[in-house]
Scaffold this active site. Structure first.
Site, PDB file in Angstrom:
ATOM      1  N   GLU A   1      -3.464  10.168   3.040  1.00 57.89           N
ATOM      2  CA  GLU A   1      -4.674  10.159   3.856  1.00 57.89           C
ATOM      3  C   GLU A   1      -4.852  11.543   4.487  1.00 57.89           C
ATOM      4  O   GLU A   1      -3.969  12.025   5.191  1.00 57.89           O
ATOM      5  CB  GLU A   1      -4.592   9.093   4.952  1.00 57.89           C
ATOM      6  CG  GLU A   1      -4.607   7.676   4.403  1.00 57.89           C
ATOM      7  CD  GLU A   1      -4.442   6.629   5.491  1.00 57.89           C
ATOM      8  OE1 GLU A   1      -5.272   5.715   5.546  1.00 57.89           O
ATOM      9  OE2 GLU A   1      -3.486   6.742   6.273  1.00 57.89           O
TER      10      GLU A   1
ATOM     11  N   GLU B   1       0.836  -1.195   0.000  1.00 60.74           N
ATOM     12  CA  GLU B   1       0.000   0.000   0.000  1.00 60.74           C
ATOM     13  C   GLU B   1       0.875   1.251   0.000  1.00 60.74           C
ATOM     14  O   GLU B   1       1.940   1.275   0.615  1.00 60.74           O
ATOM     15  CB  GLU B   1      -0.918   0.000   1.217  1.00 60.74           C
ATOM     16  CG  GLU B   1      -2.072   0.975   1.111  1.00 60.74           C
ATOM     17  CD  GLU B   1      -3.203   0.634   2.075  1.00 60.74           C
ATOM     18  OE1 GLU B   1      -3.729   1.567   2.689  1.00 60.74           O
ATOM     19  OE2 GLU B   1      -3.532  -0.557   2.207  1.00 60.74           O
TER      20      GLU B   1
ATOM     21  N   ASP C   1       0.003   5.421   0.506  1.00 63.18           N
ATOM     22  CA  ASP C   1      -1.145   6.231   0.921  1.00 63.18           C
ATOM     23  C   ASP C   1      -0.893   7.721   0.969  1.00 63.18           C
ATOM     24  O   ASP C   1       0.146   8.173   1.473  1.00 63.18           O
ATOM     25  CB  ASP C   1      -1.560   5.864   2.365  1.00 63.18           C
ATOM     26  CG  ASP C   1      -2.091   4.462   2.486  1.00 63.18           C
ATOM     27  OD1 ASP C   1      -2.640   3.947   1.498  1.00 63.18           O
ATOM     28  OD2 ASP C   1      -1.966   3.875   3.568  1.00 63.18           O
TER      29      ASP C   1
END
Length: 335
Positions: free
Chosen positions: A113, A109, A111
């Protein structure tokens, strides 16, 4: 597999750790239907008439999200995003790559955010990298933004190669993650899809759940435009190269890192970074092996409250929501 990896090498030569210095308007923008599918949220996902802008809404019933039609192994991925306004504590808007649906026990992953805000406070954005299911070693960094991301669109981009990951905000590189022996298999290495979601992160997103989503201010809307997918697509079953055109769109990606860009990144990190996992002694008695400790940076970050994460539970929650609804920049010459 030889065909697959030869294409990857060609692709890497084109995009290898390029820092984008052009605006999103100069990049090859694609329409939603050409690159993405709805993920969840039904009517909470709205595609505008131009087909190149998407609104994601969170209300008491559900959040919403979309996902790329293809899986990618490396590339440049970007969107211009305008975040919800007013009181947005507990709301998480995520722009990220993941393969958790294919590899639930050893996923990768990358990210962005956005963690919402309490009215009058600066917005915060968090970057994170997972590889091979290493969710127990989150590599979060958190920053205050120097602008209000709910007032206008700003560009957020991810460059992922076989040796580096670079996060950008408005074409300024804010973080570089290098593949290294110290990271081992924790560097993202398997094909991933690109996602965009809005969801309720009340349990962890603001001071460990101290401030929760207040639906009195709903609906909360995140707007996405200028969608860019410049990646090496792979077949989801065979996981071999399906489309890896080294020329398509490559002219839009500069191949060098300017001195000014490097200076801007250093300035950003010195002024805006409020958390780095490398200095979190609550989570890690000993810093993860790839960390290079800077005593001055450690002292500066010590004044910030590290509480936010909930010890990784937010990661499980984000993927559950999806499935239920179906440190420094190297020299230009060496990067």
């Amino acid at each position: 597999m030889g065909y697959y990896y030869s294409h990857l090498r060609l692709f890497a030569l084109v995009v290898l750790v390029a820092v984008v210095s052009t605006s999103a308007k100069n990049l090859p923008i694609i329409s939603f239907d050409d690159g993405y599918n709805k993920l969840f949220g039904d009517d909470n996902l709205m595609i505008l008439r131009d087909g190149k802008s998407v609104h994601l809404t969170l209300n008491e019933r559900t959040g919403s999200g979309f996902v790329s039609q293809d899986l990618y192994i490396h590339g440049f991925f970007s969107a211009s995003i305008k975040l919800p306004t007013d009181y947005t504590a507990g709301i998480v808007v995520a722009f990220y790559m993941s393969n958790a649906d294919m590899f639930p026990k050893n996923h990768d992953e990358i990210d962005f955010e956005f963690l919402g805000n309490i009215r009058g406070k600066e917005w915060r954005v968090q970057t994170n990298v997972y590889g091979n299911g290493s969710t127990d070693t989150g590599r979060e960094e958190r920053y205050n933004l120097w602008f209000d991301p709910s007032e206008d669109y700003h560009q957020y981009s991810i460059l992922w190669t076989d040796s580096h990951i670079i996060f950008y905000v408005d074409n300024i590189p804010i973080r570089v993650v290098k593949k290294s022996e110290a990271m081992g298999g924790d560097y993202p290495s398997k094909p991933m899809s690109l996602y965009a979601t809005i969801w309720d992160g009340s349990d962890w997103a603001t001071n460990g759940g101290k401030y929760r989503v207040n639906y009195k201010y709903a609906p909360f809307k995140a707007e996405f435009s200028d969608l860019v997918l410049l990646g090496c697509a792979v077949d989801p079953i065979e996981q071999v190269s399906k489309k890896c055109d080294k020329t398509q769109g490559s002219e839009y990606i500069p191949t060098g890192v300017t001195r000014l860009q490097r200076m801007r990144m250093e300035s950003f990190r010195k002024r805006q970074m409020t958390y780095s996992y490398c200095y979190d002694r609550i989570r890690y008695k000993v810093a993860p092996p790839e960390c290079v400790i800077n005593p001055q940076e450690a002292e500066r970050l010590r004044v910030f409250d590290p509480v936010t994460f909930g010890h990784g539970h937010h990661r499980q929650r984000k993927h559950h929501r999806r499935s239920s609804s179906r440190a420094s920049l190297a020299d230009t010459t060496s990067v």
